[in-house]
Design a protein around this motif. Structure first.
Motif, PDB file in Angstrom:
ATOM      1  N   GLU A 138      20.627 -34.065  42.782  1.00 39.07           N
ATOM      2  CA  GLU A 138      21.370 -35.214  43.302  1.00 39.07           C
ATOM      3  C   GLU A 138      20.573 -35.970  44.359  1.00 39.07           C
ATOM      4  O   GLU A 138      20.564 -37.206  44.369  1.00 39.07           O
ATOM      5  CB  GLU A 138      22.727 -34.753  43.876  1.00 39.07           C
ATOM      6  CG  GLU A 138      23.684 -34.216  42.827  1.00 39.07           C
ATOM      7  CD  GLU A 138      23.887 -35.190  41.663  1.00 39.07           C
ATOM      8  OE1 GLU A 138      24.093 -36.387  41.919  1.00 39.07           O
ATOM      9  OE2 GLU A 138      23.830 -34.737  40.497  1.00 39.07           O
ATOM     10  N   GLU A 193      27.055 -31.456  46.079  1.00 38.41           N
ATOM     11  CA  GLU A 193      27.351 -32.654  46.890  1.00 38.41           C
ATOM     12  C   GLU A 193      26.201 -32.972  47.851  1.00 38.41           C
ATOM     13  O   GLU A 193      26.415 -33.278  49.030  1.00 38.41           O
ATOM     14  CB  GLU A 193      28.666 -32.475  47.655  1.00 38.41           C
ATOM     15  CG  GLU A 193      29.873 -32.368  46.729  1.00 38.41           C
ATOM     16  CD  GLU A 193      31.181 -32.166  47.479  1.00 38.41           C
ATOM     17  OE1 GLU A 193      31.128 -31.918  48.706  1.00 38.41           O
ATOM     18  OE2 GLU A 193      32.236 -32.250  46.839  1.00 38.41           O
ATOM     19  N   GLY A 194      24.969 -32.872  47.342  1.00 36.81           N
ATOM     20  CA  GLY A 194      23.794 -33.256  48.120  1.00 36.81           C
ATOM     21  C   GLY A 194      23.307 -32.210  49.107  1.00 36.81           C
ATOM     22  O   GLY A 194      22.271 -32.400  49.754  1.00 36.81           O
ATOM     23  N   LYS A 241      17.870 -37.850  42.555  1.00 39.60           N
ATOM     24  CA  LYS A 241      18.420 -39.012  41.836  1.00 39.60           C
ATOM     25  C   LYS A 241      18.689 -40.162  42.801  1.00 39.60           C
ATOM     26  O   LYS A 241      18.501 -41.335  42.468  1.00 39.60           O
ATOM     27  CB  LYS A 241      19.716 -38.602  41.107  1.00 39.60           C
ATOM     28  CG  LYS A 241      19.453 -37.835  39.813  1.00 39.60           C
ATOM     29  CD  LYS A 241      20.705 -37.199  39.272  1.00 39.60           C
ATOM     30  CE  LYS A 241      21.658 -38.191  38.668  1.00 39.60           C
ATOM     31  NZ  LYS A 241      22.812 -37.509  38.012  1.00 39.60           N
ATOM     32  N   TRP A 242      19.121 -39.813  44.016  1.00 40.81           N
ATOM     33  CA  TRP A 242      19.319 -40.859  45.026  1.00 40.81           C
ATOM     34  C   TRP A 242      17.983 -41.527  45.367  1.00 40.81           C
ATOM     35  O   TRP A 242      17.918 -42.750  45.513  1.00 40.81           O
ATOM     36  CB  TRP A 242      19.932 -40.265  46.295  1.00 40.81           C
ATOM     37  CG  TRP A 242      20.175 -41.309  47.352  1.00 40.81           C
ATOM     38  CD1 TRP A 242      21.313 -42.047  47.518  1.00 40.81           C
ATOM     39  CD2 TRP A 242      19.246 -41.769  48.339  1.00 40.81           C
ATOM     40  NE1 TRP A 242      21.137 -42.939  48.548  1.00 40.81           N
ATOM     41  CE2 TRP A 242      19.890 -42.794  49.075  1.00 40.81           C
ATOM     42  CE3 TRP A 242      17.942 -41.422  48.674  1.00 40.81           C
ATOM     43  CZ2 TRP A 242      19.266 -43.464  50.128  1.00 40.81           C
ATOM     44  CZ3 TRP A 242      17.314 -42.096  49.719  1.00 40.81           C
ATOM     45  CH2 TRP A 242      17.969 -43.102  50.437  1.00 40.81           C
TER      46      TRP A 242
END
Length: 699
Positions: free
Chosen positions: A344, A573-574, A347-348
């Protein structure tokens, strides 16, 4: 400069002059400082014609400098002015050649230089300096050598200004020996000349030569400056020369250079590359001002030291400090994400790259391919690969290796064929990826062909890693004797990794004799670690020799060899969550162990049977089932089940090879909970789905 014609004006419509009410007698300041746009340029130019100041050569030169260098997007205007000068001299040509070189039009700069020579205008030191820079940017060695001949012919070979750019040109064209010859032939060498030579060596990754030249510089007692120290610190970092780097650090402190941002950043980078990450961080924290280069150097330092969680934490701090990352930052962050399996966060980063319209360079694109591949997201890595405007051997190798490690052997070979069709020559690392692909896909004949093709068709010398891959290919296919003979006939001495690869195959194919010989060879090369003992015990257990298996396990305990603790990471969640086997320190421990108990009950009902051989060696009989149910990847999976939405993919990274029990359990978990579970262990990826694994139960 010859007198300019009054018709010196581009054929354009002149707008009304409204902003200049009184024109100064000496308009230099007005032209060079207040002229900001094409409109300003045209207005001033009209005044010069009206007042006949255009006939003054120095004024025309100022106008050329403004159009060619200072005002954006007005190079065409500068060229039109130059064309309308009756007999332009070298000063006029120099301004435009310099502007073309600086504004990324080096080919036009070289063309204008040729035109200058055709018009019988003698070049001077400034001409040669600018045109050498143009040749350097284009790596035009032939033109550079021809212009060098003119330098000698016109007597500029002793001009330090010219020779500095000549050193740069030869170094940038890969002729570092010639650059050094120019440097050594200089009768007088100022610090700029030394710095030019240092920069040339750095450009060609000649790090030892930088340190040798600096040593010579110190012996000759030639004073050095900030630029010198930055070059030398870069070399110290590359060579892990902490002694000289420390000496420069002391020199910086004693001579009050501490306020120099670029120099302190180079010191920070040197310490980080030498493994002194804490010292680098102290320097970083003491900096009054930190630019993107300083942040990137510290993040890169953490990444290179495999302190990837700290690298990502610092990246988040960088965002809070409102410092925009650059390509170097992104590559380091993506590497850390790939190590941690932080999909995640990565991907950010990819989203940020798109949002900021950052150019998808070979370096950045390859880092994205590697990141997605190491997070088990093969389709995303292929999408990045397809969108890259330019690809080199490293990009192709990254996608081939990514496909291979994710069990897509056939696709990896297909990409290798495409690579050859695109006339990209493979390197030795490419073949490691190809051979790994053949190994994971059971493609024995293709593996043999590629192994032979390396030297025969591409002239690539086989390294120990290539032999290890070939042993793995044969061993996986059950060709244990052939793999054993390959090791015996290797032209280079086999290392413990090669023998360990064969031992793993012996376990899968129940070959005790060669398994024992492999273990013996490992212990002669290096002290055997826990994995070697466990593999040998599995070899015995596979043929029903349980007493021998227990003997090996007890021998391991008597010697004091402890199994390395399993550690599994999962991103939710990161945030990265870390689990150790039988870990109870996580703040969700109670919830996790409750979920583990429920998970084990459900998979047992679905046919799971515990493999007690994977329990802790010191676990009592009644505790073995509990021991294996609390392995780190099971804890991570349970956490993923309770913290992610139903049906979401669970991604785990593990520091060790997945054990047999966890492999069997995860297959059933994927079916019972209808989840895809992707586990990256020390060797490869396992894609668990609907009760089966992409490795076909051999890993």
């Amino acid at each position: 400069m010859a007198v300019a014609s009054l018709s010196l004006f581009p054929a354009q419509t002149i707008t009304a002059i409204t902003t200049i009410s009184q024109f100064p007698e000496n308009p230099k300041t007005l032209i060079l400082q207040q002229c900001k746009s094409r409109k300003d340029l045209k207005q001033i130019h009209a005044h010069l014609i009206k007042s006949q100041l255009i006939l003054n050569p120095s004024v025309t030169e100022n106008l050329l400098e403004s159009a060619a260098i200072l005002v954006p997007n007005t190079m065409d205007y500068a060229l039109s002015i130059l064309r309308r000068i009756d007999e332009p001299d070298s000063s006029a040509y120099n301004v435009v050649i310099r502007g073309l070189t600086y504004k990324q039009s080096p080919q036009e700069a070289i063309n204008l230089f040729k035109q200058m020579c055709e018009n019988m205008v003698a070049p001077d030191e400034f001409t040669f300096s600018s045109v050498f820079k143009a040749c350097s940017r284009l790596r035009r060695l032939v033109e550079g050598e021809q212009i060098h001949a003119q330098v000698v012919k016109r007597g500029f070979q002793s001009n330090e200004f010219v020779e500095n750019t000549l050193i740069h040109m030869y170094a940038n064209c890969g002729r570092i020996v010639v650059a050094r010859r120019v440097f050594d032939g200089m009768p007088k060498k100022g610090v700029v000349a030394w710095n030019s030579m240092f920069a040339g060596y750095a450009k060609n990754s000649c790090w030892e030569e930088i340190l040798n030249l600096f040593s010579k510089m110190r012996k000759l007692d030639i004073g050095f400056d900030e630029v010198t120290m930055i070059s030398v610190l870069n070399a110290c970092g590359r060579l892990a020369n902490l002694e000289l780097g420390g000496w420069i650090s002391k020199y910086v402190e004693e001579n009050e250079f501490k306020g120099k941002l670029t120099l302190v950043t180079s010191l920070l980078d040197m310490y980080a590359k030498c493994g002194q990450v804490e010292t680098a961080r102290r320097l970083f924290d003491q900096m009054e001002r930190r630019d993107v280069v300083a942040w990137s150097a510290m993040i890169s330092g953490y990444s290179q030291a495999n302190r990837c969680k700290e690298a990502l934490n610092l990246f988040h701090e960088m965002q809070k400090a409102c410092v925009d990352p650059n390509e170097v930052t992104m590559v380091s962050v993506l590497y850390s994400c790939s190590v941690l399996g932080a999909l995640e966060t990565g991907k950010w980063v990819h989203f940020y790259i798109k949002k900021k319209r950052m150019k998808l360079t070979v370096t950045l694109g390859t880092a994205l391919i590697d990141f997605y591949s190491k997070c088990g997201s093969v389709e995303s890595s292929m999408e990045v690969f397809r969108k890259m405007p330019v690809k080199n051997v490293f990009s192709w190798t990254a996608i081939i290796q990514g496909l291979a490690s994710n069990g897509k052997g056939e696709r990896a070979l297909e990409f290798f064929r495409l690579m050859r069709e695109n006339n990209i020559e493979p390197n030795d690392v490419t073949f490691i990826g190809i051979l790994s692909a053949c190994s994971h896909a059971g493609l024995v004949d293709q593996g043999r062909t590629c192994f032979l093709s390396m030297s025969k068709d591409f002239g690539i010398e086989r390294r120990i890693e290539h032999y290890g891959c070939m042993v793995d290919i044969l061993g996986r296919a059950g060709l244990i004797e052939e793999a054993f003979q390959l090791i015996r006939n290797m032209p280079i001495k086999p290392n413990a990794v090669v023998w360990r690869t064969l031992l793993a195959s012996c376990r899968a194919h129940k070959n005790v004799a060669i398994g024992e010989e492999s273990f013996k060879q490992i212990t002669e090369l290096e002290p055997a670690h826990s994995g070697d003992y466990i593999l040998l015990s599995y070899v015995y257990a596979s043929v029903g020799r349980s007493q021998d298996a227990l003997r090996v396990r007890y021998q391991m305990r008597e010697i004091g060899i402890k199994k390395a603790p399993g550690c599994s990471l999962i991103e939710v969640e990161g945030a990265i969550h870390e689990f150790l086997s039988e870990d109870e320190v996580h703040f969700h421990s109670k919830e996790i162990y409750s979920a583990i108990e429920d998970m084990m009950k459900r998979i047992t009902s679905a046919g799971y049977e515990p493999n007690f051989a994977d329990a802790r060696i010191d676990a009592e009989e009644e505790d073995k089932e509990t021991s294996i149910s609390h392995h780190s990847e099971k804890l991570a999976i349970a956490f993923g089940l309770i913290k992610t939405t139903p049906g979401a993919t669970i991604r785990i990274s593990k520091n060790l090879r997945v054990c047999t029990d966890c492999h069997n359990a995860t297959k059933i978990v994927s079916k019972v909970y209808n989840r895809e579970i992707i586990v990256r262990d020390r060797n490869r990826f396992h894609h668990f789905k609907e009760g089966s694994c992409s490795c076909n139960d051999y890993w």
